[in-house]
Design a protein around this motif. Structure first.
Motif: not given
Length: 418
Positions: A341-352
């Motif tokens: 999300w914009k203005r958030r520090l962390f990203k999440s990796k997803y596997t489908v």
């Protein structure tokens, strides 16, 4: 428009749905034996994933999972004396079985190395071989309507943690390969799911996947994906070293984009039987070099403010030959992407991951699947099935054996509801 994914939809919106079980299916007999095993390379002792395991003279089959493990249920009325285990690059193995076998055994496949010593065909012939294989599809694939029992599994991981696991028995109706996919249909017989109740795991993103991929990703029939005249001319082809499959030599022809189009193309390989020129295996992945094109092709919907970055989008389709006729056998899609999300520090990796294997076939179905009962391309699978409850949910139906990590994921998700 020669894009694939606008009609292949799954969702990461995690919502519990109602149960479904069609009364149009006859129940599977309880009287069956189960053969469990693990497939390994005879030389390296490494596990062999996605090997096909079948009973000669029947339409019963399954595949090994990524750990090389399989579980095959065989009706007692079938006089089964042996299994046939096959995988590209190996000699097929015929192994005897006996009634009452329950304990898992290890089955070895021997690499077929002598094929690799063959002189490689000149690259200039690669496209002509693909074109000739396309011209022979109607001769090599089923001239009849077929009804398949299939097992379907769809999983979503956030990092290495499972946040959604959905499974189902599907009924898949396919018209002859002389026709298009317009009247091919799929419906859910019975299914179940587990989803994370944690609100932080909820992600309103729609992208490719779902049971309808068993219709759309049959590349030999749905030529618009890769094999019609326009698409054939969009790629360049290269001969690779040939391999063995089911004790028959296979051309291996890689392909890559040769032109720039308004939408993303693919990188991949065709495996083509050298005698019949039937496509036996097709591997391909989405070209991510232009990420905007790739995103527009696979992303159906996302919330405002969510940044979506695809990392990998891969496909595998295999066909199985019986009495000289090729039938769809296994389809797998796997996508990896980052979201933040914009203005958030962390990203999440997803596997489908979505996969479907044809486990039984009726080549003389009395009728098609009524449209009102069929699973539509714009529906969401996880909204159509119930929660995990019954331990013997599948009964006598064949499934893809769950991996150790998947079983661990099921246990952890179940604990969240206690």
């Amino acid at each position: 428009m020669k894009t694939l994914f606008k009609s292949l939809i799954c969702t990461l919106i995690l919502i519990l749905g109602a149960s479904i079980q069609s009364e149009a299916f006859a129940s599977v007999a309880e009287d069956y034996i189960t053969v469990n095993g693990i497939v390994k390379d005879s030389q390296t002792k490494k596990k062999v994933e996605y090997a096909t395991i079948s009973i000669p003279g029947t339409t019963t089959s399954t595949i090994s999972n990524v750990d090389g493990e399989f579980s095959l249920k065989i009706k007692s009325s079938v006089e089964a004396r042996e299994l046939v285990i096959s995988h590209v690059g190996y000699s097929s193995s015929h192994v005897s079985i006996s009634k009452g076998e329950q304990e898992a055994k290890t089955y070895y496949l021997s690499p077929n190395d002598y094929v690799l010593k063959e002189v490689i065909v000149q690259p200039a012939l690669a496209r002509s071989i693909v074109e000739e294989a396309v011209s022979k599809i109607e001769a090599n694939y089923s001239p009849k309507s077929n009804m398949f029992d299939c097992f379907y599994r769809e999983t979503v991981q956030k990092g290495k943690r499972y946040i959604q696991i959905s499974e189902a028995i599907l009924n898949l109706y396919k018209e002859p390969y002389t026709k298009g996919i317009e009247r091919d249909r799929v419906r859910i017989f019975k299914g179940r799911k587990l989803v994370s109740p944690n609100q932080k795991d909820t992600l309103a993103v729609k992208l490719m996947g779902g049971p309808y991929m068993s219709v759309l990703l049959d590349v030999a029939k749905n030529k618009d994906i890769l094999l019609d005249k326009e698409m054939l001319s969009s790629y360049e082809y290269t001969m690779e070293e040939p391999v063995n499959l089911d004790n028959r030599q296979q051309y291996v022809i890689s392909f890559r984009p040769a032109v720039v189009l308004p939408y993303a193309l693919y990188f991949g390989k065709y495996y083509i039987d050298k005698q019949s020129l039937a496509f036996t295996r097709i591997e391909f992945s989405l070209d991510l070099r232009d990420r905007e094109k790739a995103i527009s092709q696979i992303l159906i919907k996302k919330p405002a403010g969510l940044r979506f970055k695809p990392l990998d989008v891969n496909f595998l389709i295999t066909y199985k030959v019986q009495n000289g006729v090729s039938y769809i056998n296994y389809i797998r899609t796997e996508s990896q992407f980052n979201c933040d999300w914009k203005r958030r520090l962390f990203k999440s990796k997803y596997t489908v991951l979505s996969e479907v294997v044809a486990t039984e076939r009726d080549d003389a179905p009395a009728e098609s699947i009524p449209y009102k009962e069929s699973f539509k391309y714009d529906q969401t699978f996880s909204d159509k099935v119930s929660s995990f409850t019954d331990e013997d949910f599948w009964g006598g139906y064949n499934i893809i054996a769950p991996t150790e990590s998947l079983m661990d994921g099921v246990k952890k998700l179940k604990k969240q509801y206690k």
